[in-house]
Design a protein around this motif. Structure first.
Motif, PDB file in Angstrom:
ATOM      1  N   UNK A 113      27.699   1.918  56.859  1.00  0.00           N
ATOM      2  CA  UNK A 113      28.028   2.656  55.636  1.00  0.00           C
ATOM      3  C   UNK A 113      29.201   3.417  55.438  1.00  0.00           C
ATOM      4  N   UNK A 114      30.235   3.255  56.060  1.00  0.00           N
ATOM      5  CA  UNK A 114      31.472   4.223  55.807  1.00  0.00           C
ATOM      6  C   UNK A 114      31.971   3.737  54.554  1.00  0.00           C
ATOM      7  N   UNK A 115      32.237   2.434  54.183  1.00  0.00           N
ATOM      8  CA  UNK A 115      32.914   2.243  53.148  1.00  0.00           C
ATOM      9  C   UNK A 115      32.027   2.670  51.797  1.00  0.00           C
ATOM     10  N   UNK A 116      30.778   2.470  52.066  1.00  0.00           N
ATOM     11  CA  UNK A 116      29.737   2.509  50.907  1.00  0.00           C
ATOM     12  C   UNK A 116      29.847   4.160  50.741  1.00  0.00           C
ATOM     13  N   UNK A 117      29.750   4.931  51.615  1.00  0.00           N
ATOM     14  CA  UNK A 117      29.794   6.345  51.441  1.00  0.00           C
ATOM     15  C   UNK A 117      31.210   6.890  50.902  1.00  0.00           C
ATOM     16  N   UNK A 118      32.057   6.252  51.338  1.00  0.00           N
ATOM     17  CA  UNK A 118      33.508   6.722  50.916  1.00  0.00           C
ATOM     18  C   UNK A 118      33.753   6.444  49.438  1.00  0.00           C
ATOM     19  N   UNK A 119      33.092   5.349  48.987  1.00  0.00           N
ATOM     20  CA  UNK A 119      33.309   4.838  47.628  1.00  0.00           C
ATOM     21  C   UNK A 119      32.388   5.740  46.570  1.00  0.00           C
ATOM     22  N   UNK A 120      31.095   6.232  47.210  1.00  0.00           N
ATOM     23  CA  UNK A 120      30.080   7.208  46.409  1.00  0.00           C
ATOM     24  C   UNK A 120      30.761   8.554  46.371  1.00  0.00           C
TER      25      UNK A 120
ATOM     26  N   UNK B  25      24.989  -5.541  34.764  1.00  0.00           N
ATOM     27  CA  UNK B  25      24.845  -5.526  36.211  1.00  0.00           C
ATOM     28  C   UNK B  25      25.534  -6.233  37.089  1.00  0.00           C
ATOM     29  N   UNK B  26      25.757  -7.317  36.598  1.00  0.00           N
ATOM     30  CA  UNK B  26      26.438  -8.182  37.476  1.00  0.00           C
ATOM     31  C   UNK B  26      27.818  -7.805  37.567  1.00  0.00           C
ATOM     32  N   UNK B  27      28.311  -6.850  36.880  1.00  0.00           N
ATOM     33  CA  UNK B  27      29.947  -6.414  36.815  1.00  0.00           C
ATOM     34  C   UNK B  27      29.950  -5.005  37.637  1.00  0.00           C
ATOM     35  N   UNK B  28      28.740  -4.522  38.181  1.00  0.00           N
ATOM     36  CA  UNK B  28      28.754  -3.258  38.949  1.00  0.00           C
ATOM     37  C   UNK B  28      29.429  -3.708  40.369  1.00  0.00           C
ATOM     38  N   UNK B  29      30.071  -2.898  40.780  1.00  0.00           N
ATOM     39  CA  UNK B  29      30.456  -2.779  42.379  1.00  0.00           C
ATOM     40  C   UNK B  29      29.130  -2.665  42.866  1.00  0.00           C
ATOM     41  N   UNK B  30      28.922  -3.522  44.082  1.00  0.00           N
ATOM     42  CA  UNK B  30      27.740  -3.606  44.759  1.00  0.00           C
ATOM     43  C   UNK B  30      27.899  -3.307  46.278  1.00  0.00           C
ATOM     44  N   UNK B  31      26.586  -2.521  46.554  1.00  0.00           N
ATOM     45  CA  UNK B  31      26.809  -1.937  47.821  1.00  0.00           C
ATOM     46  C   UNK B  31      25.309  -2.379  48.511  1.00  0.00           C
TER      47      UNK B  31
ATOM     48  N   UNK C  34      37.636   6.024  41.532  1.00  0.00           N
ATOM     49  CA  UNK C  34      37.181   4.651  41.965  1.00  0.00           C
ATOM     50  C   UNK C  34      36.471   4.216  41.011  1.00  0.00           C
ATOM     51  N   UNK C  35      35.659   3.158  41.317  1.00  0.00           N
ATOM     52  CA  UNK C  35      34.749   2.258  40.405  1.00  0.00           C
ATOM     53  C   UNK C  35      33.940   3.153  39.289  1.00  0.00           C
ATOM     54  N   UNK C  36      33.867   2.739  38.126  1.00  0.00           N
ATOM     55  CA  UNK C  36      33.098   3.466  37.285  1.00  0.00           C
ATOM     56  C   UNK C  36      31.502   3.256  37.374  1.00  0.00           C
ATOM     57  N   UNK C  37      31.262   2.009  37.753  1.00  0.00           N
ATOM     58  CA  UNK C  37      29.860   1.710  37.654  1.00  0.00           C
ATOM     59  C   UNK C  37      29.659   1.040  39.193  1.00  0.00           C
ATOM     60  N   UNK C  38      28.612   1.672  39.941  1.00  0.00           N
ATOM     61  CA  UNK C  38      28.323   1.171  41.194  1.00  0.00           C
ATOM     62  C   UNK C  38      26.814   0.939  41.184  1.00  0.00           C
TER      63      UNK C  38
END
Length: 232
Positions: free
Chosen positions: A27-34, A152-158, A42-46
């Motif tokens: 989960x390291x990448x996910x938590x970093x992006x959050x 929703x397809x355009x969101x960064x997904x984790x 970072x990304x506006x939509x997650x």
């Protein structure tokens, strides 16, 4: 209905912070992006899917945003589904961060899907960071509005991967450390093996141990833990 009239359940859990969250390798990448999203980077939509830890992480985003003088709101959609969708989501474009949980609860409900599509467009225009979360991945949800499915397809997904048993024990130790409690490997495993394995139950036991430890001024040893757990 104004934001102030929404259910009290929308208030943040004071313990749901990033500091209180054990981050396994998966989960390291996910938590970093959050964290980046909470700070307006970072990304506006997650979009986050998975079960364990989802609510904690979304509220942690809001806590971090607020501590950095940003406007943030956490809304568990399952708990407000009987309120008018447009009223619940009114004015969210004025926020710096909006975290919406339980997306699957409103999938297939036309009024909510239209409202969420409108929220996406308003956030896009205002620069509001939007984090959506659900147990299921979006492709597994019955989203009827084609325009919303497309967005929703355009969101960064984790995806939140379930923690292993050893990671859950480390999470228990991490929470104890944040509370100033010493919890060695043997004691942590003793607790884990003798109560329900979900984090809510584990942390509830930890709260009881902390309370009794303070009152009796005793360290968390296996005999002491056994004694306290026999009372609860």
């Amino acid at each position: 209905m104004t934001a102030e009239q929404l259910p009290l359940a929308l208030s943040l859990d004071t313990e749901a912070t990033f500091d209180n969250y054990y981050v396994p390798h998966s989960q390291q990448l996910l938590v970093s992006e959050l964290r980046r999203a909470a700070l307006g980077d970072g990304e506006q939509f997650t979009l986050l899917s998975g079960d364990t830890g989802r609510r904690h992480l979304l509220q942690a985003c809001c806590h971090l945003a607020v501590s950095n003088e940003k406007l943030a709101r956490y809304i568990p959609l399952e708990e407000v589904i009987h309120f008018p969708a447009e009223a619940v989501l009114e004015g969210v474009e004025a926020l710096d961060l909006l975290c919406l949980d339980d997306l699957g609860a409103v999938a297939g409900k036309a009024d909510w899907e239209v409202a969420l599509f409108n929220v996406y467009n308003r956030c896009l225009s205002s620069g509001t960071f939007l984090v959506l979360a659900a147990v299921q991945a979006p492709q597994s949800m019955d989203v009827g509005l084609a325009d919303l499915r497309s967005r929703l397809q355009g969101f960064s997904r984790y995806r939140l991967v379930e923690m292993t048993e050893s990671e859950r024990i480390k999470a228990l130790q991490h929470r104890a450390l944040e509370r100033g409690l010493g919890l060695n490997d043997a004691v942590a495993e003793y607790i884990y093996r003798r109560c329900q394995r979900d984090f809510s139950s584990l942390f509830e036991v930890l709260n009881e141990l902390d309370r009794h430890s303070l009152v009796q001024r005793r360290k968390l040893t296996i005999p002491f833990v056994r004694e306290v757990m026999s009372w609860t």
